[in-house]
Scaffold this active site. Sequence first.
Site, PDB file in Angstrom:
ATOM      1  N   CYS A 173      -3.144 -11.735 -12.611  1.00 43.52           N
ATOM      2  CA  CYS A 173      -2.916 -12.072 -14.026  1.00 43.52           C
ATOM      3  C   CYS A 173      -3.228 -13.538 -14.318  1.00 43.52           C
ATOM      4  CB  CYS A 173      -1.496 -11.693 -14.401  1.00 43.52           C
ATOM      5  SG  CYS A 173      -1.299 -11.441 -16.160  1.00 43.52           S
ATOM      6  N   HIS A 208       0.486  -6.399 -11.859  1.00 44.73           N
ATOM      7  CA  HIS A 208       1.714  -6.887 -11.211  1.00 44.73           C
ATOM      8  C   HIS A 208       2.408  -5.676 -10.584  1.00 44.73           C
ATOM      9  CE1 HIS A 208       1.820 -10.877 -13.134  1.00 44.73           C
ATOM     10  NE2 HIS A 208       1.489 -10.296 -14.248  1.00 44.73           N
TER      11      HIS A 208
END
Length: 250
Positions: free
Chosen positions: A100, A201
Site C-alpha cells: 500500500c 494488507h
Amino acid sequence: MLNQEYSIKIAHLYPNLLNIYGDLGNIIALRKRLQDRNITCSIINFNINDDPYEKINDCNIFFIGGGQDIQQNEVANDLKKHKNFFNQKANEGNVFLGICGGYQLMGEYYKPHNMDKQEGLGLLDVYTVASSKRFIGNVSVKIKNDLYNGTLVGFENHSGLTYFTSQNTKAIGDIIVGNGNNGEDKLEGAYKNNVFGTYLHGSFLPKNPEFTDYLISKALKTKYDEEILLNPLDDKIENMTHNSLYKKNY
Ligand code: GLN
C-alpha cells in the site's frame, strides 16, 4: 530440509512509521517459512536517518509496509536521500515488497489530497494520486501467468489510485473481487524484476504462502546464483484461510 547452510537477511524499512493493519505479519511469515526450512533469517530494522550502506547493504529482501499520508510523507523525505542505494539493490536482483503506502513510495510519486507530492524511489513504473473515495474491503486476485498460476487474497484500505507509466512494470494479477490499483483497470499490484508492490494488507503474506515462497526463492536465486528448491511445508491452515477468503465479497 535443505542440507546446506543458507541464510537470508531482511531489511524492514521504517517499521515504526509504516506498519499499519498488521503489516509486520509479512516479516513474521517470511522469517517462519525460512526457519522452517533451516534457512538462517536475520531482520534489520531501518529507520529515519539510518545509513543504508552501513546497516542494510548486505540484505536480500527489503520490506516496506503501509501507513497514513503523514507518516508516508516523513518516510518519503528520508527515502529520497537513498534513491541510488535502493535502485542499486533492485538492479542487483534483490527482492522488494511494498504494501500500500510502501508500494506507492516504490513508484515515481504519490500525490496525497491536500499535501505536496511525495517523491518515490522509481523502482516501479507507476504513479499514484489520492482520490476522493476510499477503497476498503476484501480483495481476491488471479495472478498473471507470467508470474505463476495462483491466486492472492487480502484486505485493501487506500484512497490512492495507482497507474502504470511503462510496459516494463506489469500487474501482479487480475482483480476478481475488490478494487486493486485504481478500481478502473481491474488490475492489482505491480512488479518489475524482483520488485513487488501490492495494496493487499491482511497481513498479506501469511494468507498467501505460495507467494511468500516465490519471494524467498527469488531472494535465494539472487544471493546464491542457483535455483534452490524449497521443501513443501504443512500449509493446511494457511490454505484453509486463503480458500475461505477467496472470492468473499463482504
Ligand atoms: N495513505 C495511502 C492511501 O490512503 C496508503 C494507505 C495505506 O498504506 N493503507 O492510499
